[in-house]
Scaffold this active site. Structure first.
Site, mmCIF file in Angstrom:
data_model
loop_
_atom_site.group_PDB
_atom_site.id
_atom_site.type_symbol
_atom_site.label_atom_id
_atom_site.label_comp_id
_atom_site.label_asym_id
_atom_site.label_seq_id
_atom_site.Cartn_x
_atom_site.Cartn_y
_atom_site.Cartn_z
ATOM 1 N N ARG A 131 44.301 -41.279 -47.844
ATOM 2 C CA ARG A 131 44.671 -40.038 -47.130
ATOM 3 C C ARG A 131 46.184 -39.914 -47.134
ATOM 4 O O ARG A 131 46.881 -40.812 -46.663
ATOM 5 C CB ARG A 131 44.157 -40.063 -45.697
ATOM 6 C CG ARG A 131 44.093 -38.666 -45.046
ATOM 7 C CD ARG A 131 43.812 -38.731 -43.550
ATOM 8 N NE ARG A 131 44.938 -39.309 -42.855
ATOM 9 C CZ ARG A 131 44.856 -40.167 -41.838
ATOM 10 N NH1 ARG A 131 43.699 -40.549 -41.370
ATOM 11 N NH2 ARG A 131 45.951 -40.639 -41.280
ATOM 12 N N GLU A 150 53.337 -40.318 -45.118
ATOM 13 C CA GLU A 150 52.961 -41.578 -45.772
ATOM 14 C C GLU A 150 51.625 -41.381 -46.464
ATOM 15 O O GLU A 150 50.930 -40.389 -46.229
ATOM 16 C CB GLU A 150 52.823 -42.717 -44.750
ATOM 17 C CG GLU A 150 51.690 -42.481 -43.765
ATOM 18 C CD GLU A 150 51.139 -43.750 -43.128
ATOM 19 O OE1 GLU A 150 51.489 -44.862 -43.554
ATOM 20 O OE2 GLU A 150 50.321 -43.617 -42.198
ATOM 21 N N ASN A 152 47.963 -43.403 -46.889
ATOM 22 C CA ASN A 152 47.169 -44.524 -46.382
ATOM 23 C C ASN A 152 46.169 -44.927 -47.445
ATOM 24 O O ASN A 152 45.286 -44.141 -47.795
ATOM 25 C CB ASN A 152 46.409 -44.100 -45.122
ATOM 26 C CG ASN A 152 47.347 -43.628 -44.031
ATOM 27 O OD1 ASN A 152 47.987 -44.418 -43.362
ATOM 28 N ND2 ASN A 152 47.454 -42.312 -43.859
ATOM 29 N N SER A 157 41.277 -43.010 -41.696
ATOM 30 C CA SER A 157 40.162 -42.608 -40.826
ATOM 31 C C SER A 157 40.094 -41.093 -40.602
ATOM 32 O O SER A 157 40.922 -40.339 -41.094
ATOM 33 C CB SER A 157 40.259 -43.342 -39.500
ATOM 34 O OG SER A 157 41.484 -43.069 -38.895
ATOM 35 N N LYS A 312 55.028 -48.998 -47.056
ATOM 36 C CA LYS A 312 56.129 -48.042 -46.880
ATOM 37 C C LYS A 312 57.286 -48.385 -47.815
ATOM 38 O O LYS A 312 58.025 -47.509 -48.252
ATOM 39 C CB LYS A 312 56.525 -47.990 -45.412
ATOM 40 C CG LYS A 312 55.391 -47.360 -44.601
ATOM 41 C CD LYS A 312 55.609 -47.320 -43.129
ATOM 42 C CE LYS A 312 54.543 -46.470 -42.435
ATOM 43 N NZ LYS A 312 53.225 -47.093 -42.305
ATOM 44 N N LYS A 371 61.322 -47.443 -40.178
ATOM 45 C CA LYS A 371 59.927 -47.911 -40.290
ATOM 46 C C LYS A 371 59.823 -49.340 -40.806
ATOM 47 O O LYS A 371 60.325 -49.649 -41.877
ATOM 48 C CB LYS A 371 59.164 -47.006 -41.268
ATOM 49 C CG LYS A 371 59.069 -45.559 -40.846
ATOM 50 C CD LYS A 371 58.090 -44.819 -41.758
ATOM 51 C CE LYS A 371 57.901 -43.387 -41.284
ATOM 52 N NZ LYS A 371 56.831 -42.705 -42.046
ATOM 53 N N GLU A 375 51.131 -50.575 -40.124
ATOM 54 C CA GLU A 375 50.252 -49.414 -40.123
ATOM 55 C C GLU A 375 49.579 -49.293 -38.768
ATOM 56 O O GLU A 375 49.532 -50.248 -38.013
ATOM 57 C CB GLU A 375 49.151 -49.582 -41.186
ATOM 58 C CG GLU A 375 49.649 -49.801 -42.600
ATOM 59 C CD GLU A 375 50.283 -48.558 -43.189
ATOM 60 O OE1 GLU A 375 49.910 -47.451 -42.792
ATOM 61 O OE2 GLU A 375 51.163 -48.710 -44.044
ATOM 62 N N GLY A 376 49.048 -48.124 -38.501
ATOM 63 C CA GLY A 376 48.218 -47.976 -37.320
ATOM 64 C C GLY A 376 48.914 -47.338 -36.135
ATOM 65 O O GLY A 376 48.352 -47.262 -35.047
ATOM 66 N N ARG A 457 45.814 -32.926 -37.462
ATOM 67 C CA ARG A 457 45.995 -33.515 -36.131
ATOM 68 C C ARG A 457 47.191 -32.843 -35.471
ATOM 69 O O ARG A 457 48.213 -32.620 -36.116
ATOM 70 C CB ARG A 457 46.253 -35.017 -36.244
ATOM 71 C CG ARG A 457 45.043 -35.809 -36.694
ATOM 72 C CD ARG A 457 45.390 -37.244 -36.996
ATOM 73 N NE ARG A 457 46.315 -37.326 -38.108
ATOM 74 C CZ ARG A 457 46.906 -38.452 -38.502
ATOM 75 N NH1 ARG A 457 46.680 -39.579 -37.865
ATOM 76 N NH2 ARG A 457 47.727 -38.451 -39.530
HETATM 77 P P1 ADP Z 1 51.567 -45.423 -39.402
HETATM 78 O O1 ADP Z 1 51.281 -46.216 -40.617
HETATM 79 O O2 ADP Z 1 51.816 -46.243 -38.200
HETATM 80 O O3 ADP Z 1 50.551 -44.335 -39.197
HETATM 81 P P2 ADP Z 1 53.379 -43.284 -40.127
HETATM 82 O O4 ADP Z 1 54.447 -43.396 -41.120
HETATM 83 O O5 ADP Z 1 52.211 -42.456 -40.498
HETATM 84 O O6 ADP Z 1 52.974 -44.744 -39.701
HETATM 85 O O7 ADP Z 1 54.008 -42.717 -38.788
HETATM 86 C C1 ADP Z 1 53.266 -42.531 -37.604
HETATM 87 C C2 ADP Z 1 53.568 -41.172 -37.005
HETATM 88 O O8 ADP Z 1 54.975 -41.013 -36.761
HETATM 89 C C3 ADP Z 1 53.210 -40.022 -37.933
HETATM 90 O O9 ADP Z 1 51.861 -39.672 -37.784
HETATM 91 C C4 ADP Z 1 54.171 -38.937 -37.487
HETATM 92 O O10 ADP Z 1 53.679 -38.276 -36.343
HETATM 93 C C5 ADP Z 1 55.407 -39.714 -37.099
HETATM 94 N N1 ADP Z 1 56.331 -39.797 -38.246
HETATM 95 C C6 ADP Z 1 56.351 -40.758 -39.201
HETATM 96 N N2 ADP Z 1 57.301 -40.521 -40.120
HETATM 97 C C7 ADP Z 1 57.905 -39.379 -39.756
HETATM 98 C C8 ADP Z 1 58.993 -38.606 -40.301
HETATM 99 N N3 ADP Z 1 59.623 -38.976 -41.411
HETATM 100 N N4 ADP Z 1 59.356 -37.495 -39.626
HETATM 101 C C9 ADP Z 1 58.730 -37.114 -38.496
HETATM 102 N N5 ADP Z 1 57.720 -37.798 -37.931
HETATM 103 C C10 ADP Z 1 57.299 -38.919 -38.547
HETATM 104 MG MG MG Z 2 50.180 -42.679 -40.410
#
Ligand code: ADP
Ligand code: MG
Length: 481
Positions: A131, A150, A152, A157, A312, A371, A375-376, A457
């Site tokens: 996803r 990102e 996944n 899920s 990442k 970051k 994950e999660g 979402r």
């Molecule tokens: P995880 O693997 O923990 O899901 P993500 O990279 O998807 O990590 O980040 C989690 C959440 O943080 C995302 O769903 C989003 O809401 C926010 N986020 C992550 N990266 C960004 C970004 N570059 N700009 C704005 N919000 C972000």
């Molecule tokens: Mg995420």
């Protein structure tokens, strides 16, 4: 992504209350449910569903319709890219070298990947269910672009629950007197598409009695999301079982042909819905179980190298000049399509380039997200915290565990989020679009490569991070005009 709900609805408190009741009941009727924190492993009480719904789906304009289609269109290329990366050990080694020097979890996964390479992969069938997540970057100059948060590649899920949300939102819109809008909610059925790919992998494995094993969490709050896919498989007469790491430790074994058996049943496909966080590996036995599954003849979703392709750090390395071109030689259009979705991503490796990233992050912490390789949800750092952590790691190798990313900035839209135990009030909301991809490869042949649906979402803009499971975001639907 939203334009929000009309003034008249927002102002009409009794209508909002009625719609909230209708939304909860309709969600229940359609099986949009999550087990509650208190009893995550029993379905006796299951009213968390009331906490995961947006009262109103996200409305939009033409421009957003275009970026929605853009996200769907690029998905098969992302599938191909992930798959190509997973087959390129040299690339993975180079991309992850700095990370594994300081991040124990990634290092451990990498060692498994190397061990499997050394022993030789015993299964040539690969199943990928991923996803890719996006937000809209909306700048002061009026520009709007789709940017990837990102991808996944492990346990992505909500493909199940999001297959049922369109009917609920259509119903709410009708009750709210917006019949025309209700027709604009798109059909969406990721569960069917994900299951189609699992079924294909199972078929290619070629043993009718063999099962699809869902490797599940200790705490199974999101079981219904998975059940949709299980049921799609049972409908095709493909048997599925649910096992935890502990079950695999106690009852799993490989026979002389490296076929995986659990409790007397042969496993054709292992679909990991657990195993992406360090805390999932509670003991050495858990790691041994992962290694046993990786070594086995079972098709892994994902296999260890595809797992690593979803880190990442890899995402950051892909933004370097020339890297996409290497994976797609002579396919400049594909390169362009993928690159258009990249936000700025910056290395924190030791050296001049990393030093520049540190300087940039410290100078404007609100413009970035820091970051780690986790994950999660809940692991990223923003604003003052980003500044503090970057300051403390900047002089040591520890900084290589992180990457820095441009903060994507969607314009908030007013809406009412329906969440468990939360008051019905108007919030400034941000939406994140997820696009599901599914592919199956056998040896060199891509047997299947599809975009199989989407997920929207929405959360209040007061939260930087946090998903549906964390009780922050709600399941939504795009309303494309
Ligand atoms: P995880 O693997 O923990 O899901 P993500 O990279 O998807 O990590 O980040 C989690 C959440 O943080 C995302 O769903 C989003 O809401 C926010 N986020 C992550 N990266 C960004 C970004 N570059 N700009 C704005 N919000 C972000
Ligand atoms: Mg995420």
């Amino acid at each position: 992504m939203a334009q929000g709900i009309p003034e008249d609805v927002m102002m009409n408190h009794s209508l909002v209350k009625e719609l909230a009741e209708v939304a909860k009941d309709t969600a229940l009727l359609h099986g949009i449910q999550m087990r509650i924190h208190e009893t995550p492993n029993s379905s006796e009480v299951r009213n968390e569903n009331t906490g995961i719904f947006n009262l109103n789906c996200s409305g939009n304009n033409n421009c957003i319709h275009v970026v929605f289609l853009q996200a769907l269109a690029v998905q098969i290329h992302y599938n191909t890219l992930v798959d190509k990366i997973s087959q390129d050990p040299d690339f993975l080694q180079e991309a992850l070298a700095s990370t594994i020097a300081v991040d124990d979890f990634t290092a451990r996964l990498f060692r498994i990947h190397q061990q499997i390479l050394k022993e030789g992969k015993s299964q040539s069938i690969v199943l990928g269910l991923n996803r890719s997540d996006y937000m809209l970057d909306q700048r002061d100059d009026g520009s709007t672009s789709l940017k990837q948060v990102e991808i996944n590649t492990f346990a992505a899920s909500f493909g199940g629950l999001s297959s049922r949300t369109p009917d609920v939102h259509r119903h709410i819109l009708k009750v709210a007197g917006r019949l025309e809008d209700s027709h604009r909610i798109l059909d969406n059925n990721p569960a069917a598409g994900l299951a189609r790919a699992v079924a294909k992998a199972w078929e290619l494995y070629g043993s009718e009695r063999a099962v699809v094993m869902f490797l599940v969490e200790e705490s199974q709050r999101n079981i219904f999301d998975q059940r949709y896919i299980e049921n799609e498989l049972w409908n095709r007469n493909i048997p599925t079982i649910r096992k935890r790491f502990d079950d695999v430790c106690k009852m799993g074994s490989l026979d002389q042909d490296k076929k995986l058996h659990i409790d007397g049943q042969e496993v054709a496909v292992v679909y990991f819905r657990n195993g992406y966080m360090p805390q999932n590996y509670i003991s050495e036995q858990t790691w041994d179980a992962r290694i046993m599954m990786e070594r086995s003849m079972a098709v892994k979703c994902p296999d260890i190298s595809t797992h690593l392709a979803g880190t990442k750090k890899v995402q950051q390395v892909l933004t370097r000049p020339g890297v996409l071109e290497k994976f797609f030689p002579d396919q400049s259009q594909v390169v362009e399509q993928i690159r258009a979705t990249f936000a700025g991503l910056y290395t924190l490796d030791e050296g001049l380039e990393g030093d520049k990233t540190v300087e940039m992050g410290l100078a404007a912490p609100d413009r970035f997200v820091l970051k780690p390789q986790r994950e999660g949800g809940g692991n990223n750092l923003y604003g003052a915290e980003l500044f503090q952590v970057l300051q403390s790691v900047k002089g040591s190798a520890e900084r290589m565990a992180y990457i820095l990313m441009d903060k994507i900035q969607p314009t908030p839209v007013q809406n009412i989020l329906l969440r468990r135990d939360a008051p019905l009030k108007i919030s400034n909301c941000l939406s994140e679009l997820g696009v599901f991809g599914a592919y199956v490869r056998q040896g060199k042949d891509m047997v299947m490569n599809n975009c199989v649906g989407h997920l929207l979402r929405t959360k209040s803009s007061e939260y930087e991070d946090g998903g549906v499971a964390a009780g922050v975001a709600v399941l939504d639907n795009p309303l494309l005009i």
